[in-house]
Design a protein around this motif. Structure first.
Motif, mmCIF file in Angstrom:
data_model
loop_
_atom_site.group_PDB
_atom_site.id
_atom_site.type_symbol
_atom_site.label_atom_id
_atom_site.label_comp_id
_atom_site.label_asym_id
_atom_site.label_seq_id
_atom_site.Cartn_x
_atom_site.Cartn_y
_atom_site.Cartn_z
ATOM 1 N N GLY A 19 0.827 -1.212 0.000
ATOM 2 C CA GLY A 19 0.000 0.000 0.000
ATOM 3 C C GLY A 19 0.857 1.255 0.000
ATOM 4 N N GLU A 20 1.874 1.264 0.876
ATOM 5 C CA GLU A 20 2.779 2.416 0.949
ATOM 6 C C GLU A 20 3.586 2.545 -0.336
ATOM 7 N N ALA A 21 4.027 1.411 -0.871
ATOM 8 C CA ALA A 21 4.806 1.426 -2.125
ATOM 9 C C ALA A 21 3.971 2.039 -3.238
ATOM 10 N N LEU A 22 2.715 1.630 -3.338
ATOM 11 C CA LEU A 22 1.838 2.143 -4.391
ATOM 12 C C LEU A 22 1.684 3.667 -4.283
ATOM 13 N N LYS A 23 1.519 4.169 -3.053
ATOM 14 C CA LYS A 23 1.394 5.627 -2.856
ATOM 15 C C LYS A 23 2.633 6.347 -3.382
ATOM 16 N N GLN A 24 3.817 5.826 -3.078
ATOM 17 C CA GLN A 24 5.063 6.456 -3.526
ATOM 18 C C GLN A 24 5.161 6.429 -5.047
ATOM 19 N N TYR A 25 4.835 5.281 -5.626
ATOM 20 C CA TYR A 25 4.910 5.161 -7.086
ATOM 21 C C TYR A 25 3.909 6.098 -7.772
ATOM 22 N N GLU A 26 2.727 6.229 -7.181
ATOM 23 C CA GLU A 26 1.729 7.136 -7.762
ATOM 24 C C GLU A 26 2.184 8.585 -7.660
ATOM 25 N N ARG A 27 2.872 8.936 -6.563
ATOM 26 C CA ARG A 27 3.447 10.282 -6.443
ATOM 27 C C ARG A 27 4.490 10.498 -7.530
ATOM 28 N N ALA A 28 5.347 9.498 -7.704
ATOM 29 C CA ALA A 28 6.395 9.585 -8.738
ATOM 30 C C ALA A 28 5.752 9.766 -10.112
ATOM 31 N N LEU A 29 4.694 9.009 -10.373
ATOM 32 C CA LEU A 29 4.009 9.106 -11.663
ATOM 33 C C LEU A 29 3.416 10.495 -11.854
ATOM 34 N N GLY A 30 2.837 11.056 -10.804
ATOM 35 C CA GLY A 30 2.277 12.407 -10.869
ATOM 36 C C GLY A 30 3.333 13.418 -11.291
ATOM 37 N N ILE A 31 4.536 13.266 -10.770
ATOM 38 C CA ILE A 31 5.640 14.170 -11.114
ATOM 39 C C ILE A 31 6.062 13.943 -12.565
#
Length: 140
Positions: A19-31
């Motif tokens: 769950g935490e990994a997905l949040k980080q990856y989604e943040r990275a994708l947003g950038i």
């Protein structure tokens, strides 16, 4: 900046904190999705980072058996790079888990066309044949 988010995501992924990994990856994708290349070379670099982030998100979704999302993100990576081995292998695994054997086989055959020596594709083809046999037995 997106690399930092992906690194954090990778740390969580290794700890199986999906769950935490997905949040980080989604943040990275947003950038990554906000950035536009000024030249062809810049755009290639941006696409490379976008593909890596899509594959990270796909890996998390595969790990938690959210197969539709895994397939969708692998598809996005393949749209940018039709010969992306990781994306094809990951998507084939998700297709196999969803009993979509023809699609899985198609992706694996594409990998074998690109890399005839790919051991992971061989292993996945073996698993696929086993799954197909098992489903035939269960249908009787």
């Amino acid at each position: 900046e997106h690399l930092e988010e992906r690194r954090k995501g990778n740390d969580f992924y290794r700890q199986k904190k999906f769950g935490e990994a997905l949040k980080q990856y989604e943040r990275a994708l947003g950038i990554v999705e906000l950035v536009v290349g000024m030249s062809g070379y810049d755009q290639k670099e941006i696409d490379k980072n976008r593909i890596a982030t899509y594959l990270n998100i796909a890996a998390v979704n595969l790990a938690v058996k959210n197969l539709g999302q895994c397939i969708a993100y692998c598809g996005k990576a393949i749209d940018l790079d039709g010969g992306n081995i990781k994306a094809l292998l990951r998507r084939s695994k998700a297709y196999t888990m969803r009993h979509e054997y023809a699609s899985a086989k198609e992706d694996l055959e594409r990998v074998k066309d690109l890399e005839p020596w790919n051991a992971e594709a061989e292993e996945e083809l073996r698993k696929l044949r086993k799954a197909v046999e098992k489903s035939k037995v269960e249908q009787k």
